[in-house]
Design an enzyme around this catalytic site. Sequence first.
Site, short mmCIF file in Angstrom:
data_model
loop_
_atom_site.label_atom_id
_atom_site.label_comp_id
_atom_site.label_asym_id
_atom_site.label_seq_id
_atom_site.Cartn_x
_atom_site.Cartn_y
_atom_site.Cartn_z
N ALA A 73 50.09 31.96 18.62
CA ALA A 73 50.47 31.75 17.22
C ALA A 73 51.92 32.14 16.96
CB ALA A 73 49.53 32.52 16.30
N THR A 74 52.45 33.07 17.74
CA THR A 74 53.86 33.44 17.54
C THR A 74 54.75 32.21 17.74
OG1 THR A 74 53.51 35.72 18.23
CG2 THR A 74 55.76 34.87 18.44
N ASN A 153 46.35 39.80 8.82
CA ASN A 153 45.90 40.51 10.02
C ASN A 153 45.69 42.00 9.83
OD1 ASN A 153 48.78 39.85 9.81
ND2 ASN A 153 49.03 41.33 11.45
N GLN A 181 44.20 34.61 12.23
CA GLN A 181 43.08 35.52 11.94
C GLN A 181 41.91 34.81 11.26
OE1 GLN A 181 42.76 38.55 12.96
NE2 GLN A 181 44.84 38.94 13.65
N SER A 201 45.49 30.70 17.42
CA SER A 201 45.65 31.54 18.61
C SER A 201 44.29 31.77 19.26
CB SER A 201 46.26 32.88 18.19
OG SER A 201 46.34 33.73 19.31
N HIS A 203 43.30 34.04 21.54
CA HIS A 203 42.80 35.39 21.83
C HIS A 203 42.30 36.13 20.59
CE1 HIS A 203 46.18 38.23 20.70
NE2 HIS A 203 46.85 37.11 20.69
N THR A 241 54.87 22.40 31.50
CA THR A 241 53.56 22.13 32.09
C THR A 241 52.49 22.94 31.38
OG1 THR A 241 54.64 21.73 34.20
CG2 THR A 241 52.26 22.19 34.26
N CYS A 328 51.68 44.27 16.76
CA CYS A 328 53.03 43.77 16.97
C CYS A 328 54.05 44.66 16.27
CB CYS A 328 53.14 42.35 16.44
SG CYS A 328 51.75 41.35 16.93
#
Length: 386
Positions: A73-74, A153, A181, A201, A203, A241, A328
């Site tokens: 997401a960053t 978040n 989130q 995202s 994860h 890739t 973060c």
Amino acid sequence: MGSGIYLDYQASTPLDPRVTEAMAPYWTEFCGNAHSGEHAFGWAADEAVEDARARVAGLVGADPDEIVFTSGATEANNLALLGMARAAAPERRKVVVSAIEHKSVLAAARALTEEGFDLTVVPVGPDGVVDRGALASAVDSRTAVVSVMAVNNEVGTSQPLRHIADACDEAGAPFHVDAAQAMAFLPIDVVGTGIDLMSLSAHKCCGPKGVGAIYVRRGLSPRPRPLTFGGGQEGGLRPGTLPVPLCVGFGEACAILERERAKDTLHAAALRDRFLGELRRRLPDVRVNGTMDGRHPGNLNLHFPGVEATLLLNALQPHVAAASGSACTSGFQEPSHVLRAMGLTPSEAACSVRFGMGRFATEADIMRAAELVASAVADLRLAGAA
Ligand code: PMP
């Protein structure tokens, strides 16, 4: 999994074993590059990636060709902010974001001021929800891009996306949503909500770290400018890739979510309510930061008056994992920008801890964690009074 009780689901989630299994052959036998069109190895990798893309798209009501894989997401947030601002017509020189955005949105928006863009940061109320009136008046015909997250978040509060989409539509400004989130529990239909770009995202929803996506509405004009240049993959927006195993894992995580999100939501909410009830019984002065209305079911952000979060989190090691502010932001000494934006004083913010629950947390974990947190708080207060 580690030996302690993991209550930091908003920082990252455990990988679902079904996702690990789906990814496994793509680390080994399927070694092809998804962009190699001249042999069967390449075709197999491409088929796996396209299947994953369709699963990600399906989760948010998009078409597969509207999904561009990123590293997370960053990167998606940076693509949305920098890419849209740089593509905007010359008279659109303003960027609008909320005060509680993730740092990857706020920092990208600040970087744009060095390119001559004006930045408007829209405030939130003490409930952690964006001020609708301030937002509507900030968005106008000079706006290049608007970015407001679906779910915060740190405090788990949901934002009024439909309302913001309408304001953007009226001003002809593209609307970007950071849904990192939200995806684990909030069904977002990009078309019905009126979203132009959306960051995802893997994860944050029991998928692998290192992969995410940006939804870019098919008819969006202008298109975002790429940030990097190369072989033209992902429609030229995100060359390089593709990490086939990670894409497959992301797709599998989305397919599981689609089937099990309602169950996950009930599970997380039940654990959260139990945890809060148990803590309140032991520590009557604990306070919840942010509204409980429409909140992420697996999020609690709690203020323990007089107890510094860093000391509490340290005292809980290695038994309970929780967080002060977002991962973060950790490493910075400043108190959470989200809690400060909601009107907490620096010391209230410094005495607040985020607990995140999800799919693999259990009732036994929660009960034990509440007991450990309550006794650590009591010990720290005693030590402080001594
Ligand atoms: N936005 C939000 C709301 C987040 O919670 C996070 C993760 N902390 C990100 C963006 C960044 O996501 P990623 O780790 O995939 O880069």
